[in-house]
Scaffold this motif. Structure first.
Motif, short mmCIF file in Angstrom:
data_model
loop_
_atom_site.label_atom_id
_atom_site.label_comp_id
_atom_site.label_asym_id
_atom_site.label_seq_id
_atom_site.Cartn_x
_atom_site.Cartn_y
_atom_site.Cartn_z
N VAL A 73 39.50 42.59 34.85
CA VAL A 73 39.38 43.07 33.47
C VAL A 73 37.94 43.47 33.19
O VAL A 73 37.66 44.51 32.59
CB VAL A 73 39.89 42.00 32.48
CG1 VAL A 73 39.53 42.35 31.05
CG2 VAL A 73 41.40 41.81 32.63
N GLU A 74 37.00 42.67 33.70
CA GLU A 74 35.58 43.01 33.51
C GLU A 74 35.23 44.29 34.27
O GLU A 74 34.41 45.09 33.81
CB GLU A 74 34.70 41.83 33.95
CG GLU A 74 34.76 40.71 32.92
CD GLU A 74 34.13 39.40 33.40
OE1 GLU A 74 33.61 39.36 34.53
OE2 GLU A 74 34.19 38.42 32.62
N LEU A 75 35.86 44.48 35.42
CA LEU A 75 35.62 45.71 36.18
C LEU A 75 36.13 46.94 35.40
O LEU A 75 35.50 48.01 35.42
CB LEU A 75 36.32 45.62 37.55
CG LEU A 75 35.77 46.49 38.67
CD1 LEU A 75 34.33 46.14 39.00
CD2 LEU A 75 36.64 46.34 39.92
N VAL A 76 37.25 46.79 34.72
CA VAL A 76 37.76 47.89 33.89
C VAL A 76 36.80 48.15 32.72
O VAL A 76 36.56 49.30 32.36
CB VAL A 76 39.19 47.59 33.40
CG1 VAL A 76 39.65 48.62 32.38
CG2 VAL A 76 40.15 47.54 34.59
N HIS A 77 36.22 47.08 32.16
CA HIS A 77 35.20 47.29 31.12
C HIS A 77 34.04 48.12 31.66
O HIS A 77 33.56 49.05 31.01
CB HIS A 77 34.63 45.95 30.63
CG HIS A 77 35.63 45.08 29.93
ND1 HIS A 77 35.38 43.76 29.65
CD2 HIS A 77 36.88 45.33 29.47
CE1 HIS A 77 36.43 43.24 29.03
NE2 HIS A 77 37.35 44.17 28.91
N GLU A 78 33.60 47.75 32.87
CA GLU A 78 32.48 48.47 33.48
C GLU A 78 32.86 49.93 33.71
O GLU A 78 32.07 50.84 33.46
CB GLU A 78 32.14 47.77 34.81
CG GLU A 78 30.80 48.16 35.39
CD GLU A 78 30.55 47.48 36.75
OE1 GLU A 78 31.21 46.48 37.08
OE2 GLU A 78 29.68 48.00 37.48
N ALA A 79 34.09 50.14 34.18
CA ALA A 79 34.57 51.51 34.43
C ALA A 79 34.60 52.32 33.14
O ALA A 79 34.20 53.50 33.11
CB ALA A 79 35.96 51.47 35.05
N SER A 80 35.05 51.69 32.07
CA SER A 80 35.16 52.44 30.81
C SER A 80 33.78 52.75 30.24
O SER A 80 33.57 53.83 29.69
CB SER A 80 36.04 51.69 29.81
OG SER A 80 35.48 50.46 29.45
N ARG A 81 32.83 51.83 30.41
CA ARG A 81 31.45 52.12 29.97
C ARG A 81 30.86 53.26 30.81
O ARG A 81 30.26 54.19 30.28
CB ARG A 81 30.56 50.88 30.11
CG ARG A 81 30.72 49.85 29.01
CD ARG A 81 29.56 48.85 29.01
NE ARG A 81 29.41 48.16 30.29
CZ ARG A 81 30.05 47.03 30.62
NH1 ARG A 81 30.88 46.46 29.76
NH2 ARG A 81 29.85 46.47 31.80
N ALA A 82 31.05 53.17 32.13
CA ALA A 82 30.43 54.15 33.04
C ALA A 82 30.98 55.55 32.83
O ALA A 82 30.28 56.53 33.06
CB ALA A 82 30.64 53.70 34.49
N THR A 83 32.24 55.64 32.41
CA THR A 83 32.86 56.96 32.25
C THR A 83 32.93 57.36 30.78
O THR A 83 33.58 58.36 30.45
CB THR A 83 34.28 56.97 32.86
OG1 THR A 83 35.08 55.98 32.19
CG2 THR A 83 34.26 56.67 34.34
#
Ligand code: ZN
Length: 295
Positions: free
Chosen positions: A213-223
């Motif tokens: 879930v934290e990785l998805v947060h990171e992905a959404s911030r990065a994109t």
């Protein structure tokens, strides 16, 4: 073609095409309901396999008969494998079947009609095929399994074990932990095309696959995915549950605020190319840029 143009086309290789994804949603809905045993189901299943093959995936089909609600259903999961055959693998999941009954429709006379499944079925398939397009253009460094699950949507709230039958079949066939063919992480995409997109953390995922879930947060911030919200809102029974129970950490990426959910109004006019592109960019970041994507 000039070297400059070549360089440009390489740079754009990881940019998903939301319009193409929307066309794929429309195409699926045009085949009719994707209920196991129906012509629409057969057509979409064959099309997924041929698209994966065309885009360079190595195909595995998992066919089995499951009994749900007193009926035998022929189910078939389709897996397309991309990237290196050895080393770490991750898996992206979506269900391609559609619900046989629109039991949330405001008009109770429609409760026995099938759901068209533009968002609930069609959108996740379109996002995974968009990732396949990108991987066809540039192979990922990590092994990526695109898993198209059958038989997700039979259940009723009183019989939750009728849901996710394809996922259960997949989970029961997973190689043991430590086997190179077994993915180490799963990302499930379900109902991700709503034109009014809002993706909040799903509570089962947040509790049981916290790192993902934290990785998805990171992905959404990065994109710069501005319709992703890093806060739990819903608790959902979905295909990630059998995977979690089988010890495969999996996050459910789902927009559960969708008024047409399980109604006959789940049609392509509710879906936007922009939403499909936003979610596909997040998926592409997971495949190409995340810590899991590095060999
Ligand atoms: Zn559903």
């Amino acid at each position: 073609m000039s070297p400059l143009l070549l360089a440009g086309s390489c740079r754009t290789a990881e940019v998903p095409d939301g319009a193409r994804a929307l066309e794929r949603v429309k195409w699926q809905v045009a085949q009719g309901p994707r209920i196991p045993g129906t012509p629409g189901h057969t057509a979409v299943r064959g099309w997924i396999a041929s698209e994966l093959t065309r885009l360079g995936g190595r195909i595995e089909r998992q066919a089995f008969v499951d009994t749900v609600a007193g009926r035998a259903w022929p189910l078939e999961n389709i897996i397309g494998r991309f990237g290196p055959a050895s080393g770490r693998r991750i898996a992206l999941f979506a269900h391609f079947d559609t619900r046989p009954w629109a039991d949330e429709d405001p008009d109770s006379s429609k409760h026995d009609q099938p759901v068209p499944g533009a968002n609930d079925g069609g959108s996740g398939v379109a996002v995974l095929l968009e990732v396949a397009e990108l991987m066809h253009a540039r192979a990922p460094d990590v092994g990526v399994d695109l898993v198209f699950l059958d038989g997700e949507d039979f259940g009723h709230s009183t019989q939750p074990d009728h849901y996710s039958r394809g996922s259960r079949g997949y989970a029961s066939r997973l190689p043991p932990t430590g086997d190179a063919a077994r993915p180490v992480a799963g990302f499930l995409f379900d109902m991700v095309g709503d034109a009014d997109l809002g993706i909040w953390d799903e509570a089962n995922s947040a509790a049981r696959a916290t790192n993902l879930v934290e990785l998805v947060h990171e992905a959404s911030r990065a994109t710069a995915a501005r319709h992703f919200h890093p806060e739990a809102r819903h608790i959902v029974i979905d295909d990630h549950i059998p995977l979690l129970e089988a010890g495969l950490p999996t996050v459910d990426i789902i927009d559960f605020d969708y008024p047409a959910w399980h109604t006959v109004a789940d049609t392509p006019d509710k879906i936007s190319a922009a939403s499909l592109a936003e979610v596909s960019r997040v998926a592409a970041w997971l495949v190409y840029r995340s810590a899991l994507a590095k060999r």
